[in-house]
Design a protein around this motif. Structure first.
Motif, short mmCIF file in Angstrom:
data_model
loop_
_atom_site.label_atom_id
_atom_site.label_comp_id
_atom_site.label_asym_id
_atom_site.label_seq_id
_atom_site.Cartn_x
_atom_site.Cartn_y
_atom_site.Cartn_z
N GLU A 320 -1.32 -11.53 -1.92
CA GLU A 320 -2.62 -11.10 -1.38
C GLU A 320 -3.39 -10.25 -2.39
N ALA A 321 -2.69 -9.34 -3.03
CA ALA A 321 -3.35 -8.47 -4.02
C ALA A 321 -3.87 -9.29 -5.19
N ALA A 322 -3.05 -10.22 -5.68
CA ALA A 322 -3.46 -11.06 -6.80
C ALA A 322 -4.65 -11.93 -6.42
N ARG A 323 -4.65 -12.45 -5.21
CA ARG A 323 -5.77 -13.30 -4.78
C ARG A 323 -7.08 -12.53 -4.77
N MET A 324 -7.05 -11.29 -4.33
CA MET A 324 -8.28 -10.50 -4.30
C MET A 324 -8.86 -10.31 -5.70
N LEU A 325 -7.98 -10.12 -6.68
CA LEU A 325 -8.44 -9.98 -8.06
C LEU A 325 -9.13 -11.25 -8.54
N VAL A 326 -8.54 -12.41 -8.23
CA VAL A 326 -9.11 -13.67 -8.69
C VAL A 326 -10.45 -13.93 -8.01
N LEU A 327 -10.51 -13.72 -6.71
CA LEU A 327 -11.75 -13.97 -5.99
C LEU A 327 -12.86 -13.02 -6.45
N ARG A 328 -12.50 -11.79 -6.77
CA ARG A 328 -13.49 -10.85 -7.29
C ARG A 328 -14.02 -11.35 -8.65
N ALA A 329 -13.11 -11.83 -9.50
CA ALA A 329 -13.54 -12.34 -10.81
C ALA A 329 -14.44 -13.56 -10.64
N ALA A 330 -14.06 -14.46 -9.74
CA ALA A 330 -14.87 -15.66 -9.52
C ALA A 330 -16.25 -15.30 -8.99
N ASP A 331 -16.29 -14.34 -8.08
CA ASP A 331 -17.57 -13.90 -7.53
C ASP A 331 -18.45 -13.28 -8.61
N MET A 332 -17.85 -12.50 -9.51
CA MET A 332 -18.62 -11.89 -10.58
C MET A 332 -19.15 -12.94 -11.56
N ILE A 333 -18.36 -13.98 -11.84
CA ILE A 333 -18.85 -15.05 -12.70
C ILE A 333 -20.09 -15.68 -12.08
N ASP A 334 -20.05 -15.87 -10.76
CA ASP A 334 -21.21 -16.45 -10.07
C ASP A 334 -22.42 -15.55 -10.13
N ARG A 335 -22.21 -14.23 -10.00
CA ARG A 335 -23.33 -13.31 -9.88
C ARG A 335 -23.89 -12.86 -11.23
#
Length: 430
Positions: A320-335
């Motif tokens: 769960e912790a690792a997934r949050m890091l990845v999703l945050r990175a993906a969201d930042m790439i988008d933004r």
């Protein structure tokens, strides 16, 4: 995983992909491996089941989902949305990504061609890659230098006879062993200052050139094994480029712009690797939970032992912790774009493989001898994920970047605060 913040279209894709992976890809894994056979046979043909699954994925609309929405050739998804789908594909790592035409290194190569390719390059190479009729490889790593520092790459790309001549030896070239590998994107020393090795322009000495796999002088050598696994028919091979001539129009973006190309390739690609790895971790945990409820030791179910419950809890928290890091990175790439999400991408790249390896290792421990043998996928999954601590930059390189970015961030905050304090002190007292 629970899926949130997805549009109705992406939620429908997610549901269809889950069913495809669980009901069709995972059950086909044994048939796929059996069809590969032994020895040289393993590199000669694509198992028929893969072609059936590719046709099925296309029919379901689960095809070329990886290209970000700014590219018309892709699935119209954001990096965040694709990250969620990529995890599902990771549950059947050997089959699902290729079946959906979303497997590395093709995804990264297609992104390069979509972003930087000329119209002619797209016509010749991107279109058949998108159609899944050919495969590709990215040739960067070399046996003679520490390739974690890409400025060390010393293969030569030299102007000659109206084109370029490529000379050098590469290894660990993923995809080079595939019978449908038709093209290499090769990184080599070329461009301003390349001959002298001037440190003043060390990031302008490398170029990327397109080399057809059947060009004279290209030799695919031995497939290298990963902890004993050959990963056929994909493979990680040694490749020699002996005075390979290609036309000038095969240069990607321009001489000396290799770093620009690979940075555009690697940012999203690292997130794709991380999400697929999380899918691997989820499958390993699922196998472990089922196992400990089926076996008994010392008069009670394995699941009733405290240490086992601790293993399961730690694995769930790690994922769960690792997934949050990845999703945050993906969201930042988008933004804000990959260039401004370097720290988040690097943190995910370091944390996720380590977390997933810990999950798989606990699962192996809970399976006992079966965990290291051929009757479960755990040992092969561990071997594959372990390479991610090296591939696309080793942990130490990313950790160095994280620290440098953090120091820069903290210093900027301190300067900003000092400026605010000085501004307040300069204001007249009333």
């Amino acid at each position: 995983m629970s899926v949130v913040q997805l549009s109705p279209r992406v939620q429908a894709l997610y549901d269809a992909l889950v069913a495809f992976v669980e009901d069709e890809c995972i059950p086909a894994e044994a048939e796929y491996r059996e069809a590969l056979g032994t020895g040289a046979q393993r590199w000669a043909a694509v198992p028929p089941v893969m072609e059936r699954l590719k046709a099925r994925a296309r029919a379901l609309g689960l095809w070329n989902l990886f290209l970000p929405r700014e590219h018309a050739e892709g699935g119209g998804l954001s990096n965040y949305e694709y990250a969620v789908l990529s995890e599902v594909m990771g549950r059947s790592l050997a089959i699902a990504p290729e079946a959906c035409n979303c497997s590395a290194p093709d995804t990264g190569n297609m992104e390069v061609l979509a972003k930087f390719g000329t119209a002619a390059q797209k016509k010749q190479w991107l279109e058949p890659l998108l159609a899944g009729t050919i495969r590709s490889a990215f040739a960067m790593t070399e046996p003679g230098v520490a390739s974690s520092d890409a400025t060390n790459i010393c293969a030569r790309i030299e102007r000659r006879d109206g084109g370029f001549v490529v000379s050098g030896r590469k290894w660990w070239i993923s995809g080079a062993g595939h019978p449908r590998c038709a093209v290499f994107l090769v990184m080599g020393r070329s461009g301003p200052g390349a001959a002298s090795g001037s440190s003043n322009n060390r990031h302008q000495q490398q170029s990327i050139v397109i080399v057809p796999a059947d060009a004279p002088g290209v030799t695919v050598g031995r497939p290298l094994t990963v902890f004993g696994y050959d990963d056929a028919p994909h493979g990680h091979c040694e490749v020699a480029f002996d005075n390979v001539w290609v036309p000038a129009e095969n240069m990607v973006l321009g001489e000396g712009r290799g770093f620009e190309v690979i940075q555009g390739r690697l940012g999203p690609g690292r997130i794709h690797h991380c999400m697929r790895a999380l899918g691997v971790g989820e499958r390993a945990l699922e196998l472990a939970v089922a196992r400990v409820q089926q076996r008994t030791t010392f008069g009670r179910k394995i699941a009733d032992h405290g240490v086992v419950l601790d293993y399961i809890a730690k694995s769930r928290m790690d994922l769960e912790a690792a997934r949050m890091l990845v999703l945050r990175a993906a969201d930042m790439i988008d933004r804000v774009g990959a260039k401004h999400a370097l720290k988040e991408i690097a943190m995910a790249k370091v944390v996720v493989p380590a977390a997933v390896l810990a999950v798989i290792d606990r699962a192996i421990q809970l399976f006992g001898a079966a965990g290291v043998g051929p009757d479960t996928p755990l040992a092969e999954l561990w071997a594959g994920v372990r390479t991610l601590r090296i591939a696309d930059g080793p942990d130490e390189v990313h950790a160095r970047q994280i620290a440098q970015l953090e120091i820069r961030h903290q210093n900027a905050r301190r300067r900003q605060r000092q400026t605010q304090i000085q501004g307040q002190a300069a204001q007249p007292k009333l």
